[in-house]
Design a protein around this motif. Structure first.
Motif, short mmCIF file in Angstrom:
data_model
loop_
_atom_site.label_atom_id
_atom_site.label_comp_id
_atom_site.label_asym_id
_atom_site.label_seq_id
_atom_site.Cartn_x
_atom_site.Cartn_y
_atom_site.Cartn_z
N GLU A 252 0.81 -1.21 0.00
CA GLU A 252 0.00 0.00 0.00
C GLU A 252 0.85 1.26 0.00
O GLU A 252 0.50 2.25 -0.66
N ILE A 253 1.95 1.27 0.75
CA ILE A 253 2.72 2.50 0.92
C ILE A 253 3.94 2.54 0.00
O ILE A 253 4.22 3.56 -0.63
N PHE A 254 4.67 1.43 -0.12
CA PHE A 254 5.93 1.45 -0.86
C PHE A 254 5.84 0.85 -2.25
O PHE A 254 6.83 0.83 -2.98
N GLN A 255 4.65 0.36 -2.62
CA GLN A 255 4.43 -0.14 -3.98
C GLN A 255 5.43 -1.22 -4.40
O GLN A 255 5.86 -1.29 -5.54
N LEU A 256 5.81 -2.06 -3.44
CA LEU A 256 6.70 -3.18 -3.73
C LEU A 256 5.87 -4.46 -3.84
O LEU A 256 6.12 -5.45 -3.16
N LYS A 257 4.88 -4.44 -4.71
CA LYS A 257 3.88 -5.50 -4.72
C LYS A 257 4.44 -6.86 -5.10
O LYS A 257 3.96 -7.89 -4.63
N SER A 258 5.45 -6.89 -5.95
CA SER A 258 5.99 -8.18 -6.37
C SER A 258 7.22 -8.61 -5.59
O SER A 258 7.83 -9.62 -5.90
N ALA A 259 7.59 -7.82 -4.57
CA ALA A 259 8.74 -8.19 -3.75
C ALA A 259 8.44 -9.49 -3.00
O ALA A 259 7.33 -9.70 -2.52
N THR A 260 9.43 -10.35 -2.91
CA THR A 260 9.27 -11.62 -2.19
C THR A 260 9.37 -11.38 -0.69
O THR A 260 10.30 -10.73 -0.22
N LEU A 261 8.41 -11.90 0.06
CA LEU A 261 8.35 -11.70 1.51
C LEU A 261 8.34 -13.07 2.19
O LEU A 261 7.49 -13.90 1.90
N LYS A 262 9.31 -13.28 3.11
CA LYS A 262 9.41 -14.56 3.79
C LYS A 262 9.67 -14.38 5.28
O LYS A 262 10.34 -13.41 5.67
N GLN A 263 9.18 -15.30 6.08
CA GLN A 263 9.48 -15.32 7.51
C GLN A 263 10.66 -16.25 7.74
O GLN A 263 10.70 -17.36 7.20
N VAL A 264 11.62 -15.79 8.56
CA VAL A 264 12.82 -16.59 8.81
C VAL A 264 13.12 -16.60 10.32
O VAL A 264 12.59 -15.80 11.08
N SER A 265 14.00 -17.52 10.71
CA SER A 265 14.45 -17.62 12.09
C SER A 265 15.96 -17.37 12.14
O SER A 265 16.70 -17.87 11.29
N LEU A 266 16.39 -16.59 13.13
CA LEU A 266 17.81 -16.28 13.27
C LEU A 266 18.50 -17.11 14.34
O LEU A 266 19.71 -17.04 14.50
N THR A 267 17.72 -17.90 15.09
CA THR A 267 18.30 -18.68 16.17
C THR A 267 18.11 -20.17 15.96
O THR A 267 17.36 -20.59 15.10
#
Length: 267
Positions: A252-267
């Motif tokens: 909605e704000i940054f218009q990065l509609k096709s950017a890949t979004l993933k949840q990750v763990s650092l520990t």
């Protein structure tokens, strides 16, 4: 050099920097990591901020990044020099960039800074401003309620306005302040609200644009520009917490509609 640029933040706020980097440098590939699970960093102990920041860095180094942008004022204030001394790649933060923008903007030499508790207590902005212009006057005020509010997706409600009004009451007692630095990369997300509260006589600045200029300068100096001239490479966005606010902001704000979004763990 066709390797990606890494961008880290404590949460969603660094998307303001990522958006500007993506706009200024459309042929570069960016990988963003926001540690939403442990956000906010502002009230945490310095040793914890250092540990969390290094965990993010180690995660991104697996992608062979060619540069690191710390899109977090708290991490910049507390960990930047340590990262510069120990990483084999260029590292830049957002504080020097914000200071330069304020020096350009102020007419009264009276600059206000709002940020997290750690950023304000570190006085990193004050030092950066006075290195450039020793006689400038500064006032730093912590706004600890802003980041949790933004991370919860509350950007425009009446409650958000009340929180901003309460946090910026100090401006009423310092009428000569003509420039306000948003010393947290979350804050530009509510910049329209901040500007509404403080009025048109104060210039409100984030460090995102100046940070973009600095990244471009460093890429030139070290000859690191992407030689593959394909534009509009969508960034890869990682978060350690919920995807919900990231999804809303990136679309909605940054218009990065096709950017890949993933949840990750650092520990």
């Amino acid at each position: 050099m066709n390797r990606p640029i890494g961008v880290i933040d404590s949460g969603v706020g660094g998307l303001t920097v990522l958006h500007e980097l993506n706009r200024q440098l459309p042929t570069e590939k960016f990988i963003y990591l926001g540690d939403t699970l442990r956000c906010p960093y502002g009230p945490k102990e310095e040793i914890d901020v250092q540990q969390y920041t290094w965990e993010m860095v180690h995660y991104l180094m697996k992608f062979e990044i060619k540069m690191l942008v710390i899109a977090c004022n708290t991490a910049t204030a507390l960990v930047l020099e340590q990262l510069k001394d120990n990483l084999p790649i260029p590292v830049i933060g957002v504080i020097e960039s914000g200071a330069r923008a304020a020096i350009k903007a102020t007419q009264t030499n009276q600059v206000g800074i709002i940020g997290t508790e750690n950023t304000i207590q570190s006085e990193a902005y004050e030092r950066a401003l006075k290195r450039i212009k020793p006689h400038i006057n500064t006032l730093g005020v912590a706004c600890p309620n802003f980041v949790p509010m933004i991370e919860n997706g509350d950007f425009v409600s009446l409650n958000a306005k009340r929180i901003v009004e309460g946090s910026l009451q100090f401006m009423n007692h310092h009428p000569r302040i003509d420039t306000l630095i948003l010393g947290c990369t979350h804050y530009p997300i509510i910049q329209p609200l901040i500007e509404e509260v403080i009025g048109e006589n104060v210039t409100v600045l984030s460090s995102a644009v100046e940070t973009g200029f600095e990244v471009s300068t460093v890429l030139t100096f070290y000859e690191l520009f992407n030689t593959n001239q394909q534009e509009n490479q969508e960034p890869l966005i990682f978060t350690t917490g919920s995807l919900q606010v990231f999804q809303r902001l990136k679309e909605e704000i940054f218009q990065l509609k096709s950017a890949t979004l993933k949840q990750v763990s650092l520990t």
